[in-house]
Design a protein around this motif. Sequence first.
Motif, PDB file in Angstrom:
ATOM      1  N   ARG A 113       0.848  -1.206   0.000  1.00 28.58           N
ATOM      2  CA  ARG A 113       0.000   0.000   0.000  1.00 28.58           C
ATOM      3  C   ARG A 113       0.877   1.247   0.000  1.00 28.58           C
ATOM      4  O   ARG A 113       0.593   2.214  -0.723  1.00 28.58           O
ATOM      5  CB  ARG A 113      -0.927  -0.023   1.212  1.00 28.58           C
ATOM      6  N   ALA A 114       1.948   1.245   0.776  1.00 30.95           N
ATOM      7  CA  ALA A 114       2.866   2.398   0.807  1.00 30.95           C
ATOM      8  C   ALA A 114       3.499   2.601  -0.567  1.00 30.95           C
ATOM      9  O   ALA A 114       3.633   3.742  -1.033  1.00 30.95           O
ATOM     10  CB  ALA A 114       3.933   2.199   1.875  1.00 30.95           C
ATOM     11  N   ALA A 115       3.875   1.517  -1.223  1.00 32.99           N
ATOM     12  CA  ALA A 115       4.448   1.625  -2.568  1.00 32.99           C
ATOM     13  C   ALA A 115       3.405   2.162  -3.544  1.00 32.99           C
ATOM     14  O   ALA A 115       3.708   3.016  -4.389  1.00 32.99           O
ATOM     15  CB  ALA A 115       4.964   0.268  -3.042  1.00 32.99           C
ATOM     16  N   ALA A 116       2.172   1.691  -3.419  1.00 32.53           N
ATOM     17  CA  ALA A 116       1.097   2.165  -4.301  1.00 32.53           C
ATOM     18  C   ALA A 116       0.840   3.650  -4.073  1.00 32.53           C
ATOM     19  O   ALA A 116       0.690   4.419  -5.037  1.00 32.53           O
ATOM     20  CB  ALA A 116      -0.177   1.358  -4.070  1.00 32.53           C
ATOM     21  N   ASP A 117       0.799   4.055  -2.815  1.00 37.45           N
ATOM     22  CA  ASP A 117       0.561   5.467  -2.493  1.00 37.45           C
ATOM     23  C   ASP A 117       1.681   6.368  -3.006  1.00 37.45           C
ATOM     24  O   ASP A 117       1.455   7.532  -3.312  1.00 37.45           O
ATOM     25  CB  ASP A 117       0.399   5.652  -0.979  1.00 37.45           C
ATOM     26  N   GLU A 166      11.039  -5.181  -5.456  1.00 37.29           N
ATOM     27  CA  GLU A 166      11.060  -4.149  -6.497  1.00 37.29           C
ATOM     28  C   GLU A 166      10.476  -4.666  -7.802  1.00 37.29           C
ATOM     29  O   GLU A 166       9.659  -4.000  -8.448  1.00 37.29           O
ATOM     30  CB  GLU A 166      12.489  -3.635  -6.703  1.00 37.29           C
ATOM     31  N   THR A 167      10.885  -5.865  -8.196  1.00 35.46           N
ATOM     32  CA  THR A 167      10.389  -6.437  -9.455  1.00 35.46           C
ATOM     33  C   THR A 167       8.897  -6.741  -9.367  1.00 35.46           C
ATOM     34  O   THR A 167       8.149  -6.492 -10.311  1.00 35.46           O
ATOM     35  CB  THR A 167      11.174  -7.720  -9.810  1.00 35.46           C
ATOM     36  N   THR A 168       8.458  -7.252  -8.242  1.00 33.90           N
ATOM     37  CA  THR A 168       7.037  -7.557  -8.058  1.00 33.90           C
ATOM     38  C   THR A 168       6.191  -6.298  -8.130  1.00 33.90           C
ATOM     39  O   THR A 168       5.157  -6.265  -8.805  1.00 33.90           O
ATOM     40  CB  THR A 168       6.799  -8.281  -6.716  1.00 33.90           C
ATOM     41  N   SER A 170       7.184  -2.974  -9.114  1.00 34.13           N
ATOM     42  CA  SER A 170       7.413  -2.008 -10.172  1.00 34.13           C
ATOM     43  C   SER A 170       7.650  -2.623 -11.543  1.00 34.13           C
ATOM     44  O   SER A 170       7.640  -1.936 -12.545  1.00 34.13           O
ATOM     45  CB  SER A 170       8.640  -1.145  -9.836  1.00 34.13           C
ATOM     46  N   GLY A 171       7.947  -3.912 -11.581  1.00 35.76           N
ATOM     47  CA  GLY A 171       8.263  -4.569 -12.839  1.00 35.76           C
ATOM     48  C   GLY A 171       9.744  -4.625 -13.040  1.00 35.76           C
ATOM     49  O   GLY A 171      10.526  -4.045 -12.277  1.00 35.76           O
ATOM     50  N   PRO A 172      10.173  -5.340 -14.072  1.00 36.77           N
ATOM     51  CA  PRO A 172      11.611  -5.475 -14.306  1.00 36.77           C
ATOM     52  C   PRO A 172      12.212  -4.125 -14.681  1.00 36.77           C
ATOM     53  O   PRO A 172      11.539  -3.248 -15.221  1.00 36.77           O
ATOM     54  CB  PRO A 172      11.681  -6.461 -15.491  1.00 36.77           C
ATOM     55  N   PRO A 173      13.481  -3.943 -14.347  1.00 36.77           N
ATOM     56  CA  PRO A 173      14.134  -2.679 -14.702  1.00 36.77           C
ATOM     57  C   PRO A 173      14.168  -2.505 -16.217  1.00 36.77           C
ATOM     58  O   PRO A 173      14.257  -3.462 -16.961  1.00 36.77           O
ATOM     59  CB  PRO A 173      15.540  -2.821 -14.125  1.00 36.77           C
ATOM     60  N   THR A 174      14.055  -1.277 -16.621  1.00 39.40           N
ATOM     61  CA  THR A 174      14.135  -0.985 -18.046  1.00 39.40           C
ATOM     62  C   THR A 174      15.598  -0.897 -18.449  1.00 39.40           C
ATOM     63  O   THR A 174      16.442  -0.518 -17.637  1.00 39.40           O
ATOM     64  CB  THR A 174      13.410   0.345 -18.365  1.00 39.40           C
TER      65      THR A 174
END
Length: 177
Positions: A113-117, A166-168, A170-174
């Motif tokens: 939730r903190a990451a989403a916020d 982080e990957t879960t 935000s997704g894999p790094p670009t």
Amino acid sequence: MAQAAATREAIAVAAERLFARHGYAGTTIAAVAEAAGVTPKSVYALADKPGLLLLVVRRAEAAPRPEDTAGALLRRYPVERAFEEAAQAEPVLREAWRRHERARRAGLKALVRAAADAGRLRPGLTVGRATDTLWALVTWHAVALLVEQRGWTRAKLATWLNQLIETTLSGPPTPGS
């Protein structure tokens, strides 16, 4: 009063060490008593075997958290393994295990939730899905495999955990980032 507190502490420390080393089934009240330097009667005056495990779990939950999650996982996973094992064998512990897992999931949900916020959740990923993913992956099972079977250190576990989160979320790094 001080002697009773010291006895209780000795029993709790011995029980934690033995549950972590030998699991629930492999730990006896007699062994806890011997390790604590008390009689089995003294242990039973404090708690029976399921109650002793709950005492150990509650102490672990109340202990100050290490600054890093990897350290907390390394410290707690052997007792969590014993707790889950005991919940399978002892009906009286099943609901306590379920509550423990609900609380663990709630803690992960607060992180998500903190990451989403903060806008760090990748598009299309819900808080619920991210929470469930981390709840399923960040367990004593994973830590035991990585540490016991693969020989991972605290530093390597911390790196993996940070990358997993982080990957879960935000997704894999670009490329190039």
